[in-house]
Scaffold this active site. Structure first.
Site, short mmCIF file in Angstrom:
data_model
loop_
_atom_site.label_atom_id
_atom_site.label_comp_id
_atom_site.label_asym_id
_atom_site.label_seq_id
_atom_site.Cartn_x
_atom_site.Cartn_y
_atom_site.Cartn_z
CE LYS A 54 -18.02 -43.27 7.77
NZ LYS A 54 -18.54 -42.16 6.97
CD GLN A 98 -19.68 -41.77 3.44
OE1 GLN A 98 -19.81 -42.42 4.47
NE2 GLN A 98 -18.71 -40.89 3.28
CG ASP A 121 -21.82 -37.84 9.75
OD1 ASP A 121 -20.79 -38.34 10.26
OD2 ASP A 121 -22.08 -37.90 8.54
#
Ligand code: NDP
Length: 301
Positions: A54, A98, A121
């Site tokens: 990422k 994460q 997200d």
């Protein structure tokens, strides 16, 4: 007849090129560089690889990437304090924590502590609510990628019957809502659905997000249908090593479907590219910028 195999890697590269161009436009017009902060707690090797990818993708797209690696023993209070600091930092436009987190940390509290404007997200309940109520929230990345791939294959999705198998907050529900916004007629299937094969046979589009290896068989698929396989399931191969398969029985489905995503190399690569879209979008929204072309679909090949 064999299905068109949807190349998720190539599609993700097109999307990333679109984001990179928009980031350059944002910098030259407004002097602003989008910033993505990643937060990793603990030392799960797979999570380290995901986060590194990422960050690398963000840097390649011309964004700033801020990495926060915390030990597995980090207290929930310390993690929440970091999130509040990032919420207030004007150089950080997107925050990605994460998952999964160590067991002593409550994921829901972490998600709701992250500013909904920076939650790239798309998991924040405010974003989920705005997806239902109307508006243009940050949408979860995998669902966004699924719909972009379906539109890339089929063009206008209006009137298509889409069957979404799975109703998770992360994939199934947002994918169903996005397809509804594209004017599909959507059926949401789950573990209590009766006669799933018969329902699937009526679908123009199947999105499988179940987590059960090769569950969707070839004879569940209407000839010519588009199949988007979200599943990532590790199974042993002939030599006893680990390989990944989807929720769809690919060798059977590829002979029936009109188009299908492979696993790996289908939906997976789109997820990171969509994270970049969200970071750019969050940056523009936070700065009141409306004259930068944020990709909302896959740029032409
Ligand atoms: P969840 O376990 O949260 O949800 C699975 C869903 O499948 C549930 O709604 C469940 O129904 C439903 N289900 C389970 N068994 C059946 C069945 N026999 N028939 C019909 N429906 C069933 O999984 P996620 O949504 O988080 O993930 C789904 C898959 O996608 C996983 O393989 C995951 O690894 C993968 N994934 C891939 C990503 C990518 O980037 N490619 C990103 C995220 C996930 P019920 O609600 O009734 O229990």
């Amino acid at each position: 007849m064999s299905a068109k195999v949807i190349d998720g890697k190539a599609a993700a590269a097109r999307l990333k090129a679109g984001v990179t161009a928009a980031v350059a436009q944002l910098k030259s017009k407004h002097g602003i560089t989008p910033g993505l902060a990643t937060v990793l707690v603990g030392d799960d090797p797979a999570s380290h690889v995901y986060v590194a990818n990422k960050q690398k993708t963000a840097t390649e797209a011309g964004m700033n990437s801020f990495q926060h690696d915390l030990p597995a023993t980090t207290s929930q209070a310390d993690l929440l304090a970091l999130l509040k600091k990032l919420n207030a930092d004007p150089s950080v436009h997107g925050i990605l924590v994460q998952m999964p987190l160590p067991k002593h940390i409550d994921e829901t509290t972490v998600v709701t502590t992250t500013s909904s404007a920076k939650d790239v997200d798309g998991l924040h309940p405010e974003s989920a609510g705005r997806l239902v109520a109307g508006g243009d929230p940050l949408v979860a990345c995998t669902p966004m990628g699924c719909v972009m791939l379906a539109k890339d294959v089929l063009g206008d999705l209006s009137g298509k019957h889409a069957v979404v198998i799975g109703r998770s907050k992360l994939v199934g529900k947002p994918v169903a809502l996005l397809l509804l916004n594209e004017n599909c007629t959507v059926t949401m299937a789950h573990s209590r659905t009766q006669d799933l094969p018969a329902i699937c046979r009526t679908a123009d589009i199947i999105v499988a997000a179940v987590g059960k290896a090769q569950m969707v068989r070839g004879d569940w698929i209407k000839p010519g249908a588009t199949v988007i396989d979200v599943g990532i399931n590790p199974v042993p191969n002939a030599e006893g090593k680990r390989k990944l398969v989807g929720d769809v029985n690919y060798p059977e489905a590829v002979n029936v479907a009109g188009a299908i995503t492979p696993v790996p190399g289908g939906v997976g690569p789109m997820t990171i590219a969509c994270l970049m879209v969200n970071t750019l979008k969050a940056c523009c929204a936070q700065n009141g910028i409306t004259d930068v072309a944020i990709p909302t679909s896959l740029p032409p090949a």
